[in-house]
Design a protein around this motif. Structure first.
Motif, PDB file in Angstrom:
ATOM      1  N   GLY A   1       0.807  -1.204   0.000  1.00 25.23           N
ATOM      2  CA  GLY A   1       0.000   0.000   0.000  1.00 25.23           C
ATOM      3  C   GLY A   1       0.843   1.258   0.000  1.00 25.23           C
ATOM      4  O   GLY A   1       2.019   1.244   0.374  1.00 25.23           O
ATOM      5  N   LEU A   2       0.234   2.353  -0.410  1.00 27.07           N
ATOM      6  CA  LEU A   2       0.878   3.664  -0.388  1.00 27.07           C
ATOM      7  C   LEU A   2       0.313   4.451   0.783  1.00 27.07           C
ATOM      8  O   LEU A   2      -0.910   4.541   0.943  1.00 27.07           O
ATOM      9  N   ARG A   3       1.180   4.994   1.614  1.00 31.54           N
ATOM     10  CA  ARG A   3       0.719   5.750   2.770  1.00 31.54           C
ATOM     11  C   ARG A   3      -0.202   6.881   2.334  1.00 31.54           C
ATOM     12  O   ARG A   3      -0.005   7.511   1.290  1.00 31.54           O
ATOM     13  N   TYR A   4      -1.231   7.132   3.156  1.00 30.16           N
ATOM     14  CA  TYR A   4      -2.196   8.191   2.862  1.00 30.16           C
ATOM     15  C   TYR A   4      -1.496   9.515   2.540  1.00 30.16           C
ATOM     16  O   TYR A   4      -1.859  10.208   1.581  1.00 30.16           O
ATOM     17  N   GLU A   5      -0.484   9.864   3.328  1.00 32.08           N
ATOM     18  CA  GLU A   5       0.196  11.145   3.134  1.00 32.08           C
ATOM     19  C   GLU A   5       0.820  11.263   1.743  1.00 32.08           C
ATOM     20  O   GLU A   5       0.869  12.350   1.166  1.00 32.08           O
ATOM     21  N   SER A   6       1.269  10.137   1.201  1.00 33.49           N
ATOM     22  CA  SER A   6       1.831  10.141  -0.155  1.00 33.49           C
ATOM     23  C   SER A   6       0.735  10.103  -1.211  1.00 33.49           C
ATOM     24  O   SER A   6       0.850  10.715  -2.274  1.00 33.49           O
ATOM     25  N   PHE A   7      -0.334   9.381  -0.903  1.00 31.31           N
ATOM     26  CA  PHE A   7      -1.436   9.269  -1.864  1.00 31.31           C
ATOM     27  C   PHE A   7      -2.026  10.639  -2.183  1.00 31.31           C
ATOM     28  O   PHE A   7      -2.302  10.947  -3.346  1.00 31.31           O
ATOM     29  N   VAL A   8      -2.234  11.483  -1.167  1.00 32.73           N
ATOM     30  CA  VAL A   8      -2.871  12.781  -1.406  1.00 32.73           C
ATOM     31  C   VAL A   8      -1.978  13.717  -2.209  1.00 32.73           C
ATOM     32  O   VAL A   8      -2.453  14.730  -2.724  1.00 32.73           O
ATOM     33  N   LEU A   9      -0.676  13.397  -2.324  1.00 30.58           N
ATOM     34  CA  LEU A   9       0.241  14.224  -3.104  1.00 30.58           C
ATOM     35  C   LEU A   9       0.360  13.771  -4.551  1.00 30.58           C
ATOM     36  O   LEU A   9       1.041  14.427  -5.344  1.00 30.58           O
ATOM     37  N   LEU A  10      -0.281  12.651  -4.892  1.00 34.38           N
ATOM     38  CA  LEU A  10      -0.234  12.178  -6.280  1.00 34.38           C
ATOM     39  C   LEU A  10      -0.885  13.172  -7.227  1.00 34.38           C
ATOM     40  O   LEU A  10      -1.833  13.877  -6.860  1.00 34.38           O
ATOM     41  N   GLU A  11      -0.417  13.220  -8.434  1.00 33.15           N
ATOM     42  CA  GLU A  11      -1.081  14.003  -9.467  1.00 33.15           C
ATOM     43  C   GLU A  11      -2.473  13.415  -9.705  1.00 33.15           C
ATOM     44  O   GLU A  11      -2.664  12.196  -9.635  1.00 33.15           O
ATOM     45  N   THR A  12      -3.410  14.281 -10.008  1.00 33.07           N
ATOM     46  CA  THR A  12      -4.803  13.841 -10.158  1.00 33.07           C
ATOM     47  C   THR A  12      -4.970  12.660 -11.108  1.00 33.07           C
ATOM     48  O   THR A  12      -5.660  11.687 -10.762  1.00 33.07           O
ATOM     49  N   PRO A  13      -4.376  12.667 -12.302  1.00 35.37           N
ATOM     50  CA  PRO A  13      -4.577  11.518 -13.211  1.00 35.37           C
ATOM     51  C   PRO A  13      -4.130  10.191 -12.613  1.00 35.37           C
ATOM     52  O   PRO A  13      -4.703   9.140 -12.912  1.00 35.37           O
ATOM     53  N   LYS A  14      -3.116  10.222 -11.738  1.00 36.92           N
ATOM     54  CA  LYS A  14      -2.628   8.975 -11.142  1.00 36.92           C
ATOM     55  C   LYS A  14      -3.604   8.416 -10.113  1.00 36.92           C
ATOM     56  O   LYS A  14      -3.540   7.234  -9.771  1.00 36.92           O
ATOM     57  N   MET A  15      -4.509   9.245  -9.605  1.00 35.78           N
ATOM     58  CA  MET A  15      -5.499   8.769  -8.635  1.00 35.78           C
ATOM     59  C   MET A  15      -6.664   8.055  -9.305  1.00 35.78           C
ATOM     60  O   MET A  15      -7.348   7.252  -8.663  1.00 35.78           O
ATOM     61  N   PHE A  16      -6.929   8.359 -10.560  1.00 34.65           N
ATOM     62  CA  PHE A  16      -8.116   7.824 -11.214  1.00 34.65           C
ATOM     63  C   PHE A  16      -8.097   6.299 -11.305  1.00 34.65           C
ATOM     64  O   PHE A  16      -9.116   5.648 -11.100  1.00 34.65           O
ATOM     65  N   GLN A  17      -6.958   5.736 -11.658  1.00 35.17           N
ATOM     66  CA  GLN A  17      -6.820   4.277 -11.742  1.00 35.17           C
ATOM     67  C   GLN A  17      -5.588   3.887 -10.940  1.00 35.17           C
ATOM     68  O   GLN A  17      -4.566   3.469 -11.472  1.00 35.17           O
ATOM     69  N   PHE A  18      -5.715   4.029  -9.621  1.00 34.65           N
ATOM     70  CA  PHE A  18      -4.545   3.859  -8.760  1.00 34.65           C
ATOM     71  C   PHE A  18      -4.378   2.413  -8.338  1.00 34.65           C
ATOM     72  O   PHE A  18      -5.327   1.754  -7.924  1.00 34.65           O
ATOM     73  N   ASP A  19      -3.151   1.938  -8.434  1.00 35.21           N
ATOM     74  CA  ASP A  19      -2.785   0.628  -7.939  1.00 35.21           C
ATOM     75  C   ASP A  19      -1.442   0.769  -7.232  1.00 35.21           C
ATOM     76  O   ASP A  19      -0.457   1.197  -7.833  1.00 35.21           O
ATOM     77  N   ALA A  20      -1.397   0.421  -5.963  1.00 30.34           N
ATOM     78  CA  ALA A  20      -0.197   0.664  -5.171  1.00 30.34           C
ATOM     79  C   ALA A  20       1.008  -0.076  -5.714  1.00 30.34           C
ATOM     80  O   ALA A  20       2.122   0.455  -5.726  1.00 30.34           O
ATOM     81  N   ALA A  21       0.808  -1.319  -6.186  1.00 34.34           N
ATOM     82  CA  ALA A  21       1.935  -2.088  -6.701  1.00 34.34           C
ATOM     83  C   ALA A  21       2.567  -1.400  -7.897  1.00 34.34           C
ATOM     84  O   ALA A  21       3.791  -1.314  -8.012  1.00 34.34           O
ATOM     85  N   ALA A  22       1.713  -0.864  -8.782  1.00 32.24           N
ATOM     86  CA  ALA A  22       2.237  -0.161  -9.954  1.00 32.24           C
ATOM     87  C   ALA A  22       2.944   1.128  -9.558  1.00 32.24           C
ATOM     88  O   ALA A  22       3.985   1.491 -10.115  1.00 32.24           O
ATOM     89  N   THR A  23       2.388   1.822  -8.578  1.00 30.94           N
ATOM     90  CA  THR A  23       2.995   3.072  -8.124  1.00 30.94           C
ATOM     91  C   THR A  23       4.335   2.824  -7.470  1.00 30.94           C
ATOM     92  O   THR A  23       5.314   3.527  -7.713  1.00 30.94           O
ATOM     93  N   GLN A  24       4.419   1.780  -6.642  1.00 30.39           N
ATOM     94  CA  GLN A  24       5.678   1.456  -5.986  1.00 30.39           C
ATOM     95  C   GLN A  24       6.735   1.045  -7.018  1.00 30.39           C
ATOM     96  O   GLN A  24       7.904   1.397  -6.901  1.00 30.39           O
ATOM     97  N   ALA A  25       6.275   0.339  -8.069  1.00 30.70           N
ATOM     98  CA  ALA A  25       7.214  -0.040  -9.117  1.00 30.70           C
ATOM     99  C   ALA A  25       7.738   1.183  -9.835  1.00 30.70           C
ATOM    100  O   ALA A  25       8.931   1.285 -10.159  1.00 30.70           O
TER     101      ALA A  25
END
Length: 463
Positions: A436-460
């Motif tokens: 998982g991605l910590r909440y504090e980091s999630f809220v800093l994501l660019e908007t398009p990255k939130m639309f189809q968010f997957d923690a494994a892909a983000t961590q990669a």
């Protein structure tokens, strides 16, 4: 004989044309009745249009053990918090009340959590296996809490509306955790939630999804406070955080004697035409009726939230599902008039329709008894004032405060943890990355990255 033979197909064709024309006319009228936001359509058409999303013959009846009208109301002075009682001015914004203070301050608020815990206890509890069967659809998210921290595993948003509601929900959970006196000892859990209006929009009522509202037969889901307790902003109207709205309403409200002795409602009939047009017709031509449709494009008949408080009576009507506007109306020192509700929100168990604790007026779903309920109160405004005062005391100054919301969230985490039978892994052995991605980091994501968010892909991607 030959001439007769030639005429028969023409007559048959004419009959088919007439039937087709009539059918088209009926379909068009029904479509018009369901989608029009005009002030008036003929009452016969209102009767003919189907209920649509609104099951107008069903409603919710609460059978609770600790609600306001039950003997257990004495729990407000619970022995587990000796010498301490809730005081609105002092405690209303205190989101750090401990567990015993929460129980003493808000009896009846946790009814649906207890119901959900009992349901899943009878079904063997919950584990990661159950969550893995739940598809995370648009308008849903999966998250977990580990060592008192909130992580996001996946989130799906169709657009800005979904994204904001998911953020508002996650932010509310994070705030409740941050203020939790027992945060360090909190048990790890994993969960899935939906920000759609109705359970059936995206998921199965037999799955343990956290939702904003449910119907009585949707027993597998868990109720959570809706997103707008955090903040609500739509393209037509800035509303803001709920406690800010309450502060604004308190400043701008007027004395009871100066309020208009009328029932006010503003809305779009097409959101729930069967219900809302029934209200419009029940109040039409009545001296106590100020019920009108709105046109957001022109601003016609639009009233600010706080301006509703200038009326003694405020009507509340469900839309295609629950209506989040109830809590704003309850912030006014006015009498809430609501039809029998079909959808349950987390604080609805505190609604009392009669007796000394009455805090709203309940009418039939077709508003057939609206005049019978309103007119005695218009003629006896002192009795109406007592109902309005009960509403303020119950909701604005207790069960809808920031303190109550934080207590509910933590109680939900506790109730869910009580039937959670799995461990929560922060690390994925299969991907060799954090799950998982910590909440504090999630809220800093660019908007398009939130639309189809997957923690494994983000961590990669970060790696």
């Amino acid at each position: 004989m030959a001439a007769y033979t030639l005429l028969r197909p023409r007559r048959g064709l004419s009959l088919l044309c007439i039937i087709a024309t009539l059918s088209f006319g009926v379909i068009f009228m029904l479509w018009y009745g369901m989608n029009s936001d005009r002030d008036y359509i003929h009452p016969i058409l209102t009767q003919l249009i189907p209920a649509g999303h609104c099951a107008c013959q069903t409603s919710t009846t609460f059978q609770c053990s600790t609600c306001l009208s039950c003997p257990e109301t004495g729990l407000q002075h619970d022995d587990t918090a000796p010498g301490w009682t809730f005081e609105y001015a002092r405690d209303g914004r205190n989101e750090a009340l401990d567990q015993q203070q929460c129980k003493a301050a808000f009896p009846g608020l946790f009814e649906d959590i207890a119901r959900g815990g009992k349901f899943w206890s009878q079904h063997g509890g919950l584990s990661t296996a159950e969550l893995d069967t739940i598809p995370v659809q648009l308008g849903m998210a999966r998250a977990f809490i580990s060592n008192g921290e909130l992580y996001v595993v996946a989130a799906r948003s169709k657009g800005e509306d979904h994204r904001r509601k998911i953020l508002g929900t996650l932010s509310s959970i994070h705030r409740a955790l941050a203020a939790d006196p027992e945060r360090a000892s909190r048990r790890d859990i994993e969960f899935v939630f939906s920000v759609e209006d109705k359970v059936e929009d995206v998921t199965n009522p037999d799955w343990p999804v956290w939702v904003f509202s449910r119907t009585p037969n949707e027993e597998g889901v868990w109720l959570m406070p809706d997103f707008s307790f955090w903040a609500w902003d739509n393209p037509n109207n800035y509303i803001g955080p709920y406690d800010q709205v309450v502060d604004r309403i308190r400043r701008l409200d007027i004395p009871w004697a100066e309020k208009k002795p009328q029932l006010v409602w503003r809305g779009k009939p097409s959101f729930a035409p069967k219900l809302r047009r029934a209200l419009i017709e029940a109040a039409r031509g009545k001296p106590w009726g100020d019920v009108k449709q709105v046109d957001w494009s022109t601003g016609e008949n639009v009233l600010k939230m706080e301006d509703h408080c200038h009326y003694m009576f405020i009507a509340h009507v469900e839309g295609r599902s629950y209506s989040a506007s109830l809590k704003y109306r309850q912030a006014c020192n006015s009498v809430i008039v609501a039809h029998k509700l079909q959808f349950i929100q987390h604080h609805h168990y505190l609604l009392v329709a009669d007796g000394p604790n009455q805090n709203y007026v309940e009418v039939e779903r077709d508003f057939s008894d609206l005049a019978d309920k309103i007119e005695p109160l218009v003629n006896d405004t002192e009795r109406a004032r007592l109902i309005a005062n009960n509403s303020v005391t119950t909701f604005r100054e207790r069960y809808l405060t920031s303190a109550a919301k934080a207590c509910y969230w933590r109680s939900l985490l506790d109730g869910y943890a009580g039937v959670w039978n799995s461990t929560v892994e922060q690390w994925s052995e299969s991907t060799q990355r954090e799950r998982g991605l910590r909440y504090e980091s999630f809220v800093l994501l660019e908007t398009p990255k939130m639309f189809q968010f997957d923690a494994a892909a983000t961590q990669a991607w970060q790696g």
